[in-house]
Design an enzyme around this catalytic site. Structure first.
Site, PDB file in Angstrom:
ATOM      1  N   GLY A   1      -8.535   5.640   6.359  1.00 14.78           N
ATOM      2  CA  GLY A   1      -8.091   7.034   6.387  1.00 14.78           C
ATOM      3  C   GLY A   1      -6.615   7.230   6.639  1.00 14.78           C
ATOM      4  O   GLY A   1      -6.023   8.148   6.082  1.00 14.78           O
TER       5      GLY A   1
ATOM      6  N   GLY B   1       0.980  -1.185   4.368  1.00 19.06           N
ATOM      7  CA  GLY B   1       1.622   0.084   4.043  1.00 19.06           C
ATOM      8  C   GLY B   1       2.868   0.288   4.875  1.00 19.06           C
ATOM      9  O   GLY B   1       3.998   0.129   4.394  1.00 19.06           O
TER      10      GLY B   1
ATOM     11  N   HIS C   1      -1.214  -1.432  -3.997  1.00 21.04           N
ATOM     12  CA  HIS C   1      -2.510  -0.994  -3.452  1.00 21.04           C
ATOM     13  C   HIS C   1      -2.512   0.533  -3.372  1.00 21.04           C
ATOM     14  O   HIS C   1      -1.655   1.140  -2.735  1.00 21.04           O
ATOM     15  CB  HIS C   1      -2.660  -1.618  -2.070  1.00 21.04           C
ATOM     16  CG  HIS C   1      -3.934  -1.315  -1.353  1.00 21.04           C
ATOM     17  ND1 HIS C   1      -5.065  -2.084  -1.478  1.00 21.04           N
ATOM     18  CD2 HIS C   1      -4.253  -0.341  -0.466  1.00 21.04           C
ATOM     19  CE1 HIS C   1      -6.020  -1.605  -0.697  1.00 21.04           C
ATOM     20  NE2 HIS C   1      -5.559  -0.540  -0.065  1.00 21.04           N
TER      21      HIS C   1
ATOM     22  N   SER D   1       0.842  -1.204   0.000  1.00 17.92           N
ATOM     23  CA  SER D   1       0.000   0.000   0.000  1.00 17.92           C
ATOM     24  C   SER D   1       0.874   1.249   0.000  1.00 17.92           C
ATOM     25  O   SER D   1       1.567   1.549   0.981  1.00 17.92           O
ATOM     26  CB  SER D   1      -0.908   0.003   1.239  1.00 17.92           C
ATOM     27  OG  SER D   1      -1.649   1.197   1.283  1.00 17.92           O
TER      28      SER D   1
ATOM     29  N   ASP E   1      -6.681  -5.412   5.607  1.00 20.25           N
ATOM     30  CA  ASP E   1      -6.048  -4.107   5.367  1.00 20.25           C
ATOM     31  C   ASP E   1      -5.992  -3.356   6.689  1.00 20.25           C
ATOM     32  O   ASP E   1      -7.011  -3.196   7.368  1.00 20.25           O
ATOM     33  CB  ASP E   1      -6.878  -3.316   4.341  1.00 20.25           C
ATOM     34  CG  ASP E   1      -6.162  -2.066   3.828  1.00 20.25           C
ATOM     35  OD1 ASP E   1      -4.981  -1.858   4.177  1.00 20.25           O
ATOM     36  OD2 ASP E   1      -6.800  -1.301   3.072  1.00 20.25           O
ATOM     37  N   GLY E   2      -4.787  -2.897   7.036  1.00 17.82           N
ATOM     38  CA  GLY E   2      -4.608  -2.121   8.254  1.00 17.82           C
ATOM     39  C   GLY E   2      -3.883  -2.906   9.327  1.00 17.82           C
ATOM     40  O   GLY E   2      -4.307  -3.992   9.707  1.00 17.82           O
ATOM     41  N   GLY E   3      -2.759  -2.356   9.774  1.00 14.45           N
ATOM     42  CA  GLY E   3      -2.029  -2.974  10.882  1.00 14.45           C
ATOM     43  C   GLY E   3      -1.347  -4.281  10.530  1.00 14.45           C
ATOM     44  O   GLY E   3      -0.983  -5.056  11.424  1.00 14.45           O
TER      45      GLY E   3
ATOM     46  N   ASP F   1      -4.659   3.711  -2.237  1.00 14.33           N
ATOM     47  CA  ASP F   1      -5.799   4.227  -1.482  1.00 14.33           C
ATOM     48  C   ASP F   1      -6.259   5.543  -2.086  1.00 14.33           C
ATOM     49  O   ASP F   1      -5.458   6.464  -2.267  1.00 14.33           O
ATOM     50  CB  ASP F   1      -5.412   4.451  -0.013  1.00 14.33           C
ATOM     51  CG  ASP F   1      -5.289   3.142   0.727  1.00 14.33           C
ATOM     52  OD1 ASP F   1      -6.245   2.355   0.709  1.00 14.33           O
ATOM     53  OD2 ASP F   1      -4.208   2.903   1.318  1.00 14.33           O
TER      54      ASP F   1
ATOM     55  N   GLY G   1      -2.610   5.325   7.660  1.00 13.62           N
ATOM     56  CA  GLY G   1      -1.741   4.198   7.936  1.00 13.62           C
ATOM     57  C   GLY G   1      -1.254   4.261   9.369  1.00 13.62           C
ATOM     58  O   GLY G   1      -1.450   5.260  10.069  1.00 13.62           O
ATOM     59  N   GLY G   2      -0.630   3.167   9.794  1.00 14.77           N
ATOM     60  CA  GLY G   2       0.039   3.163  11.085  1.00 14.77           C
ATOM     61  C   GLY G   2      -0.863   3.085  12.300  1.00 14.77           C
ATOM     62  O   GLY G   2      -0.420   3.343  13.418  1.00 14.77           O
TER      63      GLY G   2
HETATM   64  C1  DX5 Z   1      -6.151   2.696   5.390  1.00 13.21           C
HETATM   65  C2  DX5 Z   1      -5.725   2.105   4.091  1.00 13.21           C
HETATM   66  C3  DX5 Z   1      -4.622   1.113   4.148  1.00 13.21           C
HETATM   67  C4  DX5 Z   1      -3.346   1.674   4.712  1.00 13.21           C
HETATM   68  C5  DX5 Z   1      -2.861   0.648   5.694  1.00 13.21           C
HETATM   69  O1  DX5 Z   1      -7.243   3.534   5.180  1.00 13.21           O
HETATM   70  O2  DX5 Z   1      -6.816   1.480   3.442  1.00 13.21           O
HETATM   71  O3  DX5 Z   1      -4.382   0.533   2.871  1.00 13.21           O
HETATM   72  O4  DX5 Z   1      -2.335   1.882   3.774  1.00 13.21           O
HETATM   73  O5  DX5 Z   1      -1.778   1.164   6.363  1.00 13.21           O
HETATM   74  P1  DX5 Z   1      -0.970   0.335   7.422  1.00 13.21           P
HETATM   75  O6  DX5 Z   1      -0.485  -0.911   6.734  1.00 13.21           O
HETATM   76  O7  DX5 Z   1       0.112   1.240   7.816  1.00 13.21           O
HETATM   77  O8  DX5 Z   1      -1.913   0.000   8.555  1.00 13.21           O
HETATM   78 ZN    ZN Z   2      -6.425   0.450   1.590  1.00 18.82          ZN
END
Ligand code: DX5
Ligand code: ZN
Length: 227
Positions: A138, A193, A31, A6, A171-173, A33, A140-141
């Site tokens: 919304g 991401g 990916h 991502s 997706d996420g974390g 966003d 990352g992290g």
């Molecule tokens: C969040 C996005 C994710 C994001 C995840 O809204 O949809 O794709 O990049 O970020 P990480 O991997 O840092 O949680």
């Molecule tokens: Zn995403």
């Protein structure tokens, strides 16, 4: 096990280099966003990024529409290989999935942490990716919401029992500490991401990004749910 990188967490001043590094590490897709400052507070990539990525990678490019009223902009992302919508933004989800298919792209549907996944059952035979959000869309992290593991288990059971073909996405974390439990629960499509692109100062970016992908892939494979 599919690893999708991502670019939300990538260095936008060297997006091409970051994407090439993820590809070198064995990532299976990129990916993207799309954020509108309305459904989510953040703003992120538009259709030109999806098109321009083709110049730096042969990997499939996926567009994740974290926007209000995605029906209005789906056609703009027709260059993507897969278009993912948030189920809570679609008043007629079946029609939205058909609209995505009409562009030639695959169809993904994402479910937020506070939303049940069971109501999607009638649609599961028509989608390519069921995407379970472990964070609020919304940013990352954010910390990983482990309630997603129960949803992953349900999705895995349904797919096996009914012979469906969708991938079970997360997706996420996604990172070294969460990939194992998620794979064990049934996830086979990981979007990361920060876990791919966050590079400490002093580290060589390309080598670190590639190594991050390899590590996620190894952990996902090691903990894969058999059957
Ligand atoms: C969040 C996005 C994710 C994001 C995840 O809204 O949809 O794709 O990049 O970020 P990480 O991997 O840092 O949680
Ligand atoms: Zn995403």
């Amino acid at each position: 096990m599919h690893i999708s990188a991502s670019i939300l967490a990538a260095d936008t001043m060297d997006l091409g280099g970051a994407v090439r590094a993820a590809e070198a590490g064995g990532a299976h897709s990129i990916h993207v966003d799309v954020m509108d400052g309305h459904y989510v507070a953040n703003l992120a990539f538009g259709p030109k990024v999806v098109v321009d990525l083709r110049r730096v990678t042969n990997l499939p490019v996926h567009a994740h529409l974290e926007v209000d009223n995605p029906d209005r902009c789906i056609d703009l992302y027709g260059a993507a290989d897969l278009i993912i919508v948030q189920e809570d933004t679609c008043p007629d989800l079946a029609a939205t999935v058909a609209r995505i298919r009409a562009t030639g792209a695959g169809a993904g549907v994402a479910v937020n942490p506070d939303r049940p996944v069971e109501p999607l059952l009638p649609l599961l035979e028509r989608i390519d990716l069921l995407l379970l959000m472990a964070v609020w869309p919304g940013f990352g992290g954010q910390p990983f919401d482990s309630s997603v593991l129960t949803k992953a288990g349900w999705a895995w059971e349904q797919r096996r029992a009914r012979g469906f073909a969708y991938a079970i996405g997360l997706d996420g974390g996604v990172g070294p500490s969460t990939v194992g439990p998620a794979a064990h629960a049934g996830v086979d499509f990981f979007i990361s991401g920060t876990g791919v692109f966050a590079v400490d100062p002093g580290m060589a970016p390309a080598a670190t990004i590639a190594a991050n992908v390899v590590r996620l892939q190894d952990l996902a494979t090691l903990h894969r749910r058999p059957g």
